[in-house]
Scaffold this motif. Structure first.
Motif, mmCIF file in Angstrom:
data_model
loop_
_atom_site.group_PDB
_atom_site.id
_atom_site.type_symbol
_atom_site.label_atom_id
_atom_site.label_comp_id
_atom_site.label_asym_id
_atom_site.label_seq_id
_atom_site.Cartn_x
_atom_site.Cartn_y
_atom_site.Cartn_z
ATOM 1 N N TYR A 122 -1.976 -33.997 23.344
ATOM 2 C CA TYR A 122 -1.907 -32.553 23.226
ATOM 3 C C TYR A 122 -2.598 -31.973 21.997
ATOM 4 N N HIS A 123 -3.105 -30.762 22.184
ATOM 5 C CA HIS A 123 -3.630 -29.929 21.124
ATOM 6 C C HIS A 123 -2.731 -28.706 21.034
ATOM 7 N N TRP A 124 -2.688 -28.123 19.879
ATOM 8 C CA TRP A 124 -1.811 -26.983 19.632
ATOM 9 C C TRP A 124 -2.689 -25.833 19.149
ATOM 10 N N VAL A 125 -2.631 -24.748 19.907
ATOM 11 C CA VAL A 125 -3.659 -23.724 19.756
ATOM 12 C C VAL A 125 -3.081 -22.366 19.346
ATOM 13 N N TRP A 126 -3.982 -21.567 18.808
ATOM 14 C CA TRP A 126 -3.692 -20.159 18.520
ATOM 15 C C TRP A 126 -4.634 -19.288 19.353
ATOM 16 N N ILE A 127 -4.056 -18.278 19.935
ATOM 17 C CA ILE A 127 -4.764 -17.344 20.802
ATOM 18 C C ILE A 127 -4.308 -15.942 20.417
ATOM 19 N N ARG A 128 -5.193 -14.980 20.539
ATOM 20 C CA ARG A 128 -4.773 -13.612 20.277
ATOM 21 C C ARG A 128 -5.314 -12.673 21.342
#
Length: 119
Positions: free
Chosen positions: A34-40
């Motif tokens: 898994y990767h852990w992402v930020w989105i806006r």
């Protein structure tokens, strides 16, 4: 059940640094693949992927934000953090954290947190 929760300031002044933390429960941020992402999502606009950190700690950022944004993590707290410096009103948005299965498929999301940049 995997749960993600964003935390941070709702109001930031222009030129300051925004730091948002995502606390993860039900899964380890060090678990493969898994990767852990930020989105806006700015008002009236679509989702924008900002950056991520993968299970072994490699962080990467959208090219247009590489000079201002970074992602870090605290494995002891099972958290990851977005840092965005020199913010402007254009950075006002709802910010989400999410889990990426490794193929840009986001299967679990936080509820989102509104950030407003204003003096």
């Amino acid at each position: 059940q995997v749960q993600l929760q964003e935390s941070g300031p709702g109001l930031v002044k222009p030129s300051q640094t925004l730091s948002l933390t995502c606390t993860v429960s039900g899964a380890s941020i060090t678990a493969s693949p898994y990767h852990w992402v930020w989105i806006r999502q700015p008002p009236g606009k679509g989702l924008e992927w900002m950056g991520a950190i993968n299970y072994w700690g490699h962080a990467y950022t959208r090219s247009s934000l590489v000079s201002r944004a970074s992602v870090s993590r605290d494995t002891a707290k099972n958290e990851f953090t977005l840092h965005l410096n020199s913010v402007t009103p254009e950075d006002s948005a709802v910010y989400y954290c999410a889990r990426d299965t490794g193929n840009y498929a986001w299967d679990f999301w936080g509820q989102g947190t509104q950030v407003t940049v204003s003096s």
